[in-house]
Design a protein around this motif. Structure first.
Motif, PDB file in Angstrom:
ATOM      1  N   PHE A 281      -5.195 -41.783 -42.033  1.00 35.39           N
ATOM      2  CA  PHE A 281      -4.215 -42.474 -42.985  1.00 35.39           C
ATOM      3  C   PHE A 281      -3.617 -43.680 -42.295  1.00 35.39           C
ATOM      4  O   PHE A 281      -3.008 -43.574 -41.068  1.00 35.39           O
ATOM      5  N   GLY A 282      -3.487 -44.745 -42.643  1.00 37.17           N
ATOM      6  CA  GLY A 282      -2.614 -45.997 -42.155  1.00 37.17           C
ATOM      7  C   GLY A 282      -3.741 -46.705 -41.275  1.00 37.17           C
ATOM      8  O   GLY A 282      -4.234 -46.451 -40.380  1.00 37.17           O
ATOM      9  N   ARG A 283      -3.465 -48.086 -41.515  1.00 40.33           N
ATOM     10  CA  ARG A 283      -4.150 -48.843 -40.598  1.00 40.33           C
ATOM     11  C   ARG A 283      -3.634 -49.170 -39.187  1.00 40.33           C
ATOM     12  O   ARG A 283      -3.978 -49.042 -38.320  1.00 40.33           O
ATOM     13  N   THR A 284      -2.091 -48.903 -39.241  1.00 37.28           N
ATOM     14  CA  THR A 284      -1.171 -49.065 -37.894  1.00 37.28           C
ATOM     15  C   THR A 284      -0.989 -47.663 -37.335  1.00 37.28           C
ATOM     16  O   THR A 284      -1.409 -47.649 -36.039  1.00 37.28           O
ATOM     17  N   ARG A 285      -0.725 -46.771 -37.945  1.00 36.32           N
ATOM     18  CA  ARG A 285      -0.593 -45.388 -37.415  1.00 36.32           C
ATOM     19  C   ARG A 285      -1.806 -44.721 -37.139  1.00 36.32           C
ATOM     20  O   ARG A 285      -1.731 -43.880 -36.271  1.00 36.32           O
ATOM     21  N   LYS A 286      -2.845 -44.682 -38.120  1.00 33.92           N
ATOM     22  CA  LYS A 286      -4.059 -44.180 -38.118  1.00 33.92           C
ATOM     23  C   LYS A 286      -3.784 -42.690 -37.695  1.00 33.92           C
ATOM     24  O   LYS A 286      -3.931 -42.013 -36.528  1.00 33.92           O
ATOM     25  N   ILE A 287      -3.237 -41.902 -38.847  1.00 33.92           N
ATOM     26  CA  ILE A 287      -2.797 -40.566 -38.720  1.00 33.92           C
ATOM     27  C   ILE A 287      -4.195 -39.667 -39.095  1.00 33.92           C
ATOM     28  O   ILE A 287      -4.448 -39.870 -40.101  1.00 33.92           O
ATOM     29  N   GLY A 288      -4.652 -38.829 -38.115  1.00 35.62           N
ATOM     30  CA  GLY A 288      -5.810 -38.103 -38.361  1.00 35.62           C
ATOM     31  C   GLY A 288      -5.596 -37.020 -39.606  1.00 35.62           C
ATOM     32  O   GLY A 288      -4.449 -36.565 -39.715  1.00 35.62           O
ATOM     33  N   ILE A 289      -6.718 -36.857 -40.633  1.00 31.51           N
ATOM     34  CA  ILE A 289      -6.490 -36.293 -41.610  1.00 31.51           C
ATOM     35  C   ILE A 289      -6.416 -35.061 -41.530  1.00 31.51           C
ATOM     36  O   ILE A 289      -6.088 -34.083 -42.578  1.00 31.51           O
ATOM     37  N   GLN A 290      -6.858 -34.419 -40.433  1.00 31.54           N
ATOM     38  CA  GLN A 290      -6.753 -33.037 -40.135  1.00 31.54           C
ATOM     39  C   GLN A 290      -6.009 -32.726 -38.968  1.00 31.54           C
ATOM     40  O   GLN A 290      -4.834 -31.970 -38.883  1.00 31.54           O
ATOM     41  N   SER A 291      -6.226 -33.244 -37.849  1.00 29.98           N
ATOM     42  CA  SER A 291      -5.597 -32.860 -36.585  1.00 29.98           C
ATOM     43  C   SER A 291      -4.165 -33.372 -36.465  1.00 29.98           C
ATOM     44  O   SER A 291      -3.380 -32.704 -35.810  1.00 29.98           O
ATOM     45  N   GLU A 292      -3.629 -34.279 -37.210  1.00 30.31           N
ATOM     46  CA  GLU A 292      -2.540 -34.880 -37.057  1.00 30.31           C
ATOM     47  C   GLU A 292      -1.579 -34.466 -38.238  1.00 30.31           C
ATOM     48  O   GLU A 292      -0.479 -34.974 -38.689  1.00 30.31           O
ATOM     49  N   ILE A 293      -2.045 -33.505 -39.196  1.00 25.33           N
ATOM     50  CA  ILE A 293      -1.432 -33.243 -40.294  1.00 25.33           C
ATOM     51  C   ILE A 293      -0.805 -31.680 -39.937  1.00 25.33           C
ATOM     52  O   ILE A 293      -1.731 -30.665 -39.681  1.00 25.33           O
ATOM     53  N   ASN A 294       0.448 -31.219 -40.073  1.00 32.09           N
ATOM     54  CA  ASN A 294       1.058 -30.043 -39.934  1.00 32.09           C
ATOM     55  C   ASN A 294       0.592 -29.115 -41.126  1.00 32.09           C
ATOM     56  O   ASN A 294       0.952 -29.088 -42.232  1.00 32.09           O
ATOM     57  N   SER A 295      -0.059 -27.997 -40.842  1.00 28.43           N
ATOM     58  CA  SER A 295      -0.546 -27.049 -41.678  1.00 28.43           C
ATOM     59  C   SER A 295       0.482 -26.300 -42.645  1.00 28.43           C
ATOM     60  O   SER A 295       0.495 -25.858 -43.663  1.00 28.43           O
ATOM     61  N   ALA A 296       1.619 -26.218 -41.976  1.00 26.56           N
ATOM     62  CA  ALA A 296       2.600 -25.457 -42.531  1.00 26.56           C
ATOM     63  C   ALA A 296       3.593 -26.235 -43.526  1.00 26.56           C
ATOM     64  O   ALA A 296       3.953 -25.755 -44.400  1.00 26.56           O
ATOM     65  N   ASN A 297       3.711 -27.419 -43.322  1.00 27.74           N
ATOM     66  CA  ASN A 297       4.646 -28.551 -44.018  1.00 27.74           C
ATOM     67  C   ASN A 297       4.048 -29.639 -44.636  1.00 27.74           C
ATOM     68  O   ASN A 297       4.559 -30.386 -45.369  1.00 27.74           O
ATOM     69  N   GLY A 298       2.732 -30.070 -44.170  1.00 30.19           N
ATOM     70  CA  GLY A 298       2.168 -31.103 -44.585  1.00 30.19           C
ATOM     71  C   GLY A 298       2.603 -32.464 -44.144  1.00 30.19           C
ATOM     72  O   GLY A 298       2.218 -33.647 -44.590  1.00 30.19           O
ATOM     73  N   LYS A 299       3.454 -32.457 -42.865  1.00 30.17           N
ATOM     74  CA  LYS A 299       4.068 -33.590 -42.421  1.00 30.17           C
ATOM     75  C   LYS A 299       3.162 -33.994 -41.221  1.00 30.17           C
ATOM     76  O   LYS A 299       2.484 -32.998 -40.786  1.00 30.17           O
ATOM     77  N   THR A 300       3.653 -35.142 -40.743  1.00 32.85           N
ATOM     78  CA  THR A 300       2.667 -35.683 -39.544  1.00 32.85           C
ATOM     79  C   THR A 300       3.015 -34.627 -38.355  1.00 32.85           C
ATOM     80  O   THR A 300       4.272 -34.461 -38.184  1.00 32.85           O
ATOM     81  N   GLN A 301       2.273 -34.605 -37.392  1.00 35.18           N
ATOM     82  CA  GLN A 301       2.440 -33.796 -35.992  1.00 35.18           C
ATOM     83  C   GLN A 301       1.903 -34.371 -34.926  1.00 35.18           C
ATOM     84  O   GLN A 301       1.460 -33.846 -34.224  1.00 35.18           O
ATOM     85  N   ARG A 302       2.074 -35.751 -34.763  1.00 33.20           N
ATOM     86  CA  ARG A 302       1.798 -36.551 -33.527  1.00 33.20           C
ATOM     87  C   ARG A 302       2.795 -36.512 -32.674  1.00 33.20           C
ATOM     88  O   ARG A 302       3.989 -36.709 -33.244  1.00 33.20           O
ATOM     89  N   THR A 303       2.892 -36.385 -31.347  1.00 26.36           N
ATOM     90  CA  THR A 303       3.866 -36.487 -30.332  1.00 26.36           C
ATOM     91  C   THR A 303       4.410 -37.817 -30.520  1.00 26.36           C
ATOM     92  O   THR A 303       3.913 -38.941 -30.539  1.00 26.36           O
ATOM     93  N   GLY A 304       5.871 -37.797 -30.776  1.00 30.84           N
ATOM     94  CA  GLY A 304       6.542 -39.067 -30.956  1.00 30.84           C
ATOM     95  C   GLY A 304       6.608 -39.680 -32.336  1.00 30.84           C
ATOM     96  O   GLY A 304       7.487 -40.488 -32.570  1.00 30.84           O
TER      97      GLY A 304
END
Length: 622
Positions: A281-304
């Motif tokens: 997701f996102g050109r700048t952040r490039k948040i992984g659609i699986q690895s960087e989404i928290n399964s418990a709350n649906g929010k991002t889970q990247r360090t920082g």
């Protein structure tokens, strides 16, 4: 008075490609015994006299050295001999080479070679210095032999438009390959300059690689062991391969200097060998659609960058191919709302992302050669739902997007392939925050019910054009938290200058008890200052109060840090803290002050986040 030796020395690689003799030293020797042989050398073309010297010859002539100078990166040299001594006879000119220009191989013992014997033509400057200016370019046959002795191999070339032979093509990456019977070796690469020229330097180890390299390097097949590479070229534009030469187009057993003129008549982009996919997701952040989404709350889970929900228009990042199973490809995106991030996805719960849900998106480019030397390569974006006129647009097959099949279409790789306006997924109405200013600093959810994050999974599907049986999923995200609800009729400026604001990202309001208790909002502050605050959003990031106003010498004051409360709001009443600690509000200077309440929210599009949401109130200290 002195004697100045100066000039310029280069070595030719081919007709329009030469290089400075950087890494070499020029030496001038007296001629000991002038005889007929010497005189014939003076008259001879240097092509006939240039040769490598052995150690004995170098030692014999060492006592005859007159001057020497290092050659710089431009091929220039200069040295001065002080004194009145003059020498009117012929001079022998030698070069001592320690390294050659852009040499990548290891150092070796220097090589000394003699070029010619000349009778100097001396000139004189205004300081009575005698000057001998000598320029020369060593012929390619000899200089390339010297380069080979240093294991310095080079390709010098130019890329032109075949249809417009005088039009260079700049900005293209040229990759030199060695066709080998085990595996093709990459010799090196370079980007063409404004005139289409490129240069690639390499060593023999680059084309003598085997499965035992670097322990054993030999050019294969066997024999011979001393052959040159079999060179063909690949082209890329900004990382995108362009169809060009094949191994069968190779130039066999090339020497240490290869000069080529390449031409390209059309841009043909071969399809990438990897399948289409949806990955981030996102050109700048490039948040992984699986690895960087928290399964418990649906929010991002990247360090920082943890704990962010999504909002607004979000780019889907991935890769496209023009064909699937060697057939034209088309793709679509689907979404599925779920009650919680952990709710299992239903096979029948997917809905297509409709055309009206997709803002303008570029999915690739049509790359074309022109006859304009100032703009030889043109990239024309290909759009979904372009804004304005005159833009190239994809075609649809129902909800499926057809990937353009143009030979010169460069499909996006690890870039945006769709953009979804998530406001058309989360379509809930705004929250009406209408309430008296007296409620600022208190809970609001009882009178203004909350709307929590929604959760939605997104996936990409691809198929052969018009062939439902070939449909495959090319990436499915975890359920992501989504919040597009806004806040209306939010109190602003408390009781000082009461007003309301709508379409707010968050509800942020501040007031002062001592003003609230008055009838006009203009009560002056004397001894007490109790500040009320409310910040409401389902994804609050921070809440802080600050104050601006004059200070006495050595005086400092601020509000204590505000800790976030349980979702969706943080509220309360606080007071100023003073340094020194014995001071209080009554010690403020009689003047005007402004208090600002600032809140941030943890929302992202994958490319940006909302700025702080503020409210402020002013007061007068009497």
């Amino acid at each position: 008075m002195g004697i100045i030796f100066k000039g310029n020395l280069t070595g030719a690689l081919c007709k329009d490609c030469k290089e400075p003799l950087l890494g070499s030293v020029i030496r001038f020797y007296r001629v000991d015994n002038i005889n007929s042989d010497i005189l014939s050398h003076v008259a001879a073309d240097p092509k006939e006299t240039i040769r490598i010297l052995d150690e004995k010859e170098i030692k014999v002539k060492s006592k005859l050295l007159v001057a020497e100078a290092k050659i710089d990166e431009n091929g220039d040299y200069s040295t001065v001999i002080k004194g009145n001594e003059q020498y009117d006879g012929p001079l022998t000119i030698d070069i001592v080479t320690h390294r050659v220009y852009q040499q990548k191989s290891k150092d070796r013992d220097p090589i000394q070679f003699t070029i010619t014997t000349v009778q100097p033509r001396w000139t004189q400057d205004d300081q009575d210095n005698l000057i001998f200016n000598w320029k020369y370019c060593i012929q390619s046959r000899f200089w390339c032999h010297i380069r080979e002795l240093f294991d310095a191999w080079v390709i010098c070339g130019r890329l032109l438009n075949c249809k417009e032979k005088n039009t260079p093509i700049p900005g293209i990456t040229v990759i030199a390959m060695d066709d080998d019977w085990i595996t093709d070796d990459t010799l090196g690469s370079a980007v063409t300059d404004g005139s289409g020229h490129f240069r690639i330097d390499y060593t023999s180890s680059d084309f003598k690689k085997t499965f035992l390299s670097p322990v054993i390097n030999v050019e294969t097949p066997f024999p011979p062991f001393n052959s040159g590479p079999d060179v063909y070229f690949k082209l890329e534009l900004a990382g995108t391969p362009i169809a060009f030469e094949k191994p069968s187009d190779k130039r066999n057993n090339v020497g240490p200097c290869l000069c080529v003129q390449l031409c390209l008549d059309t841009i043909d982009i071969p399809d990438v060998p990897i399948p289409a996919s949806f990955t981030h997701f996102g050109r700048t952040r490039k948040i992984g659609i699986q690895s960087e989404i928290n399964s418990a709350n649906g929010k991002t889970q990247r360090t920082g960058f943890e704990g962010y929900a999504f909002y607004g228009s979000v780019f889907m990042i991935g890769s496209l191919t023009k064909r699937l199973n060697n057939q034209p490809m088309e793709y679509l995106f689907e979404y599925q709302k779920v009650a919680t991030p952990t709710t299992p996805l239903s096979a029948s719960g997917w809905l297509p992302v409709k055309n009206n849900m997709i803002p303008e998106t570029v999915i690739g480019n049509l790359i074309t050669l022109t006859s304009d030397p100032m703009n030889p390569v043109v990239k024309e974006p290909v759009y979904i739902n372009p804004v304005g006129t005159g833009k190239t647009e994809v075609t649809y097959n129902g909800d499926w997007i057809k990937v353009p099949q143009n030979a010169n279409f460069e499909a996006h790789q690890d870039a945006e392939i769709l953009r979804i306006n998530t406001n058309l997924i989360d379509t809930r109405p705004d929250i009406d925050m209408s309430a008296p200013t007296a409620t600022i600093g208190s809970a609001t959810t009882a009178t203004n019910p909350r709307r929590q994050n929604e959760y939605v999974a997104i996936r990409m599907k691809q198929r052969e054009e018009n062939n439902p049986a070939s449909e495959v999923v090319a990436g499915t995200s975890k359920a992501i938290a989504l919040f597009n609800v806004r806040y209306d009729n939010v109190n602003k400026h408390g009781s000082w200058a009461p007003s309301t604001a709508s379409n707010q990202v968050a509800a942020v309001s501040v007031d002062i008890d001592e003003i609230l208790s008055g009838s006009t909002g203009c009560n002056k502050i004397t001894e007490d200052l109790n500040v009320r605050y409310t910040a409401r959003h389902e994804n609050l990031g921070s809440v802080a109060l600050s104050i601006v106003g004059p200070k006495k010498p050595g005086q400092n004051f601020s509000f204590p840090a505000i800790s976030l409360m349980s979702e969706p709001e943080t509220f309360g009443t606080t007071q100023l803290q003073f340094t020194p600690s014995g001071q209080s509000v009554k010690d403020l200077l009689p003047c005007a002050y402004t208090i600002t309440l600032s809140a941030t929210v943890k929302l992202t599009t994958g490319d940006g986040e909302p700025g702080p949401i503020n409210d402020f109130i002013s007061f007068c200290k009497s």
